[in-house]
Every structure is written in structure tokens, then in C-alpha cells.
Design an enzyme around this catalytic site. Structure first.
Site, PDB file in Angstrom:
ATOM      1  CG  HIS A  19      -1.852  -1.172   1.239  1.00 27.86           C
ATOM      2  ND1 HIS A  19      -2.033  -1.974   2.354  1.00 27.86           N
ATOM      3  CD2 HIS A  19      -2.647  -1.695   0.273  1.00 27.86           C
ATOM      4  CE1 HIS A  19      -2.917  -2.921   2.079  1.00 27.86           C
ATOM      5  NE2 HIS A  19      -3.299  -2.778   0.819  1.00 27.86           N
ATOM      6  CD  GLU A  21      -0.392   0.193   4.563  1.00 26.84           C
ATOM      7  OE1 GLU A  21       0.424  -0.755   4.635  1.00 26.84           O
ATOM      8  OE2 GLU A  21      -1.623   0.034   4.530  1.00 26.84           O
ATOM      9  CG  HIS A  56       1.030  -4.087   5.264  1.00 18.42           C
ATOM     10  ND1 HIS A  56       0.236  -3.717   4.200  1.00 18.42           N
ATOM     11  CD2 HIS A  56       1.628  -5.246   4.894  1.00 18.42           C
ATOM     12  CE1 HIS A  56       0.357  -4.611   3.229  1.00 18.42           C
ATOM     13  NE2 HIS A  56       1.189  -5.558   3.638  1.00 18.42           N
ATOM     14  CD  GLU A 106      -1.508  -4.138   9.177  1.00 16.11           C
ATOM     15  OE1 GLU A 106      -1.219  -2.913   9.197  1.00 16.11           O
ATOM     16  OE2 GLU A 106      -2.014  -4.698   8.179  1.00 16.11           O
TER      17      GLU A 106
END
Length: 336
Positions: free
Chosen positions: A59, A62, A151, A215
Site C-alpha cells: 500500500h 504506508e 504494513h 502491522e
């Protein structure tokens, strides 16, 4: 510093380097493969037998993990970090990175394990290319395979740094790999229980790697990640790269919060409604009986599970995709 160590700079400038291969003074080889892809190979005499794939920018907005990989590459290119493992650095969605957007046409992280073959466009082509790059990298037999896909999240989180551990038929989740994540600063892990279409799910299920989606905080623009502390992860990655990882014990997994997927909330139509505050954080606990979502034909998602929490709520996904995940506490008894 070797020019190929500036992979992020080359990627953001959409520039192909003239020299595709460079060597450090210690004989570490840097090889540019394609846009956003750099392979690092140590001298055979010091190779530990680890193949480590580090990806970020799946993404494009990010940026904290992108900056982390850029830092590690600079250290390698300056000779400060001396690899003893084979490495593949991947920036997943270069055009989205240049635009500062999550994606251009569609979410690449929903296009793996064959899904890109059912689609078209820039991201579908890139997902296929990333699969080929990973498959070629992990093609050597008899080596340990590890993939961290880095991420940051759209929203805040009550547990800021957590991991998703993919599922594959016939494999059990590894307590030792989870203990390594704890050493890297990860506080919680979601143990998935069905096939998925993310990048880490592809390398785990199709290529036999130990693979995780990490994450690491909330998504912010380049240069604005001071609030995202990745020091423990950075040191963990340096140790893996340099072959100096301190011993970890499977019992260390007891320090992690483990969760299992209870249900996925799938958006079926434009009538879908997610009954959550817009600013709700990941890992927010929901009471039993709570009406979580509604869709066409009277479809309703009501929380039935004790101790249920929600992660990745996003009502703006395309129809047919996951709009939230309900998770519940898990224990370590199912680990290998």
C-alpha cells in the site's frame, strides 16, 4: 555508498539504474531486478542458509516500513550492515508510493494466490510480478525461507504492533517463529484459519515460507513517522541479516496475545452498513448482542462470541471483499 542502496530513491524517481550489479568491499552483491526490487547475496563462505524476503509499500501510503527498509539498505550499501543471509527487498506498489496513495486502481493485497489472473490493470500485473519475484527467490532447495510483509494500518489500534499469520492445509503455526516476533516488538498475533489472497498468504501457502503480515502503527506520509517506533523490529532485522540473532525459546510465545478469526464480515452490495464509529480502533472489544453490520436481503452480523474484538473495519471496500474481521482470544495449544 553504493548507488543500488538507494532503491527507494530510484523507485520514487521511476529511474532504472545503469549498473544493475554492484559489490561491497566485503563481496556482498547487490542486484537490481526490476522496479522496486533488489536482491542481496552474501559471499558463500558466510552464508547462513536463510532466504529473507522483506516487502513494504504494498500500500503506497504506508511509509514507515518503506523508510525502515530504506534505512537497512543504506546500511548494507555503506558496508555498515554485513549480510550473511540472502535478501530480497521489494517495494510492492511503486506508482502508488509515488502518488502517496493506498493504491491506484485496486488493492494489490487482495490480488495474490491467483486472484490477479482474474483481473486486469496496473496492480494485477504487479501482483503477478511480485509472485514471480518471490517464487524465483525462494526456488533454492534446502534453505530456510522467511517473509515479513511490512504494513501500517488505516486507523489507530489498541495494540499498535501486531502480526497476521497465514494458514495453509497441512501446516501448523510455529511457536518458535512467534517467539521471534515477540523479540521484534510484536505484541499480538492473529492466527488465520482459512486461505487468503494477501502477499504473505501466497509465500506461506505456495512457496513454503514462514510468512507474516506485520502491522506497525498508523499510516502517515513520508517524513512524518516520528510517532512510529520501529527500533526493536529494526534491530531484529539487522540480527537476522547479519546472522547474529540471539537465541529465542518457543516458550516466549506466552508473552504474545494470540487471537483467532471468529468470522469475516463480507460486503455484498452497496447497501452494506457497518455500525461502528468512523474512528474506532483495531482490537476494540464488542459486547455480545451488538449489531455489527447489515446488508441486502436482511443479512445481519450480530456479535455472538464472548470477548470478540474487531480489526480492519472498512465499509468502503469493493463488493465481495472483507469489510471487517471479528476475532477472539486463542491459546498456544494449537502451535507446533
Amino acid at each position: 555508498m553504493l548507488a543500488l542502496g538507494k532503491l527507494l530513491e530510484l523507485t520514487l524517481a521511476d529511474h532504472e539504474p545503469a549498473a544493475k550489479i554492484q559489490l561491497t568491499q566485503e563481496g556482498v552483491r547487490l542486484r537490481w531486478l526490476t522496479e522496486g526490487a533488489l536482491e542481496v547475496t552474501p559471499p558463500a563462505a558466510v552464508d547462513t542458509g536463510l532466504d529473507l524476503l522483506l516487502s513494504a509499500g504494498i500500500h503506497g501510503n504506508e511509509t514507515a516500513p518503506i523508510e525502515l527498509l530504506d534505512l537497512l539498505l543504506h546500511e548494507i550499501a555503506r558496508g555498515e550492515l554485513k549480510p550473511r543471509a540472502r535478501l530480497l527487498f521489494l517495494f510492492g506498489n511503486p506508482e502508488a508510493m509515488r502518488r502517496g496513495e493506498r493504491y491506484v486502481e485496486q488493492d494489490i493485497n487482495r490480488l495474490f494466490n491467483g486472484r490477479h489472473e482474474q483481473s486486469s490493470g496496473r496492480e494485477a500485473l504487479r501482483a503477478g510480478e511480485l509472485e514471480r519475484l518471490a517464487a524465483n527467490f525462494f526456488a533454492q532447495p534446502g534453505r530456510r525461507r522467511l517473509h515479513y510483509d511490512l504494513h501500517t494500518a488505516i486507523r489507530g489500534s489498541k495494540i499498535e504492533q501486531f502480526a497476521l499469520y497465514p494458514w495453509a492445509e497441512g501446516r501448523r503455526h510455529s511457536a518458535l517463529e512467534l517467539a521471534r516476533l515477540h523479540a521484534a516488538g510484536i505484541k499480538a498475533v492473529l492466527l488465520q484459519n482459512k486461505p487468503s489472497i494477501t502477499f504473505s498468504a501466497y509465500t506461506y501457502a505456495a512457496l513454503g515460507a514462514e510468512a507474516f503480515t506485520l502491522e506497525l502503527g498508523k499510516a502517515r506520509p513520508f517524513g512524518q513517522n516520528q510517532a512510529v517506533n520501529l527500533d526493536r523490529l529494526a534491530n531484529h532485522l539487522r540480527a537476522l541479516i547479519a546472522g547474529s540473532e540471539p537465541p529465542v525459546e518457543p516458550a516466549d510465545v506466552q508473552h504474545l496475545q494470540l487471537f483467532a478469526v471468529a468470522r469475516e464480515v463480507i460486503k455484498h452490495s452497496d447497501a452494506f452498513q457497518l455500525h461502528l464509529p468512523q474512528d474506532i480502533e483495531n482490537f476494540t472489544e464488542l459486547p455480545q448482542g451488538y449489531l455489527l453490520a447489515e446488508d441486502i436481503a436482511g443479512t445481519r452480523w450480530v456479535v455472538e462470541e464472548e470477548g470478540a474484538r474487531v480489526i480492519f473495519p472498512n465499509p468502503r471496500v469493493q463488493n465481495g471483499l472483507r469489510a471487517a474481521i471479528l476475532i477472539v482470544p486463542a491459546d498456544a495449544a494449537q502451535l507446533a
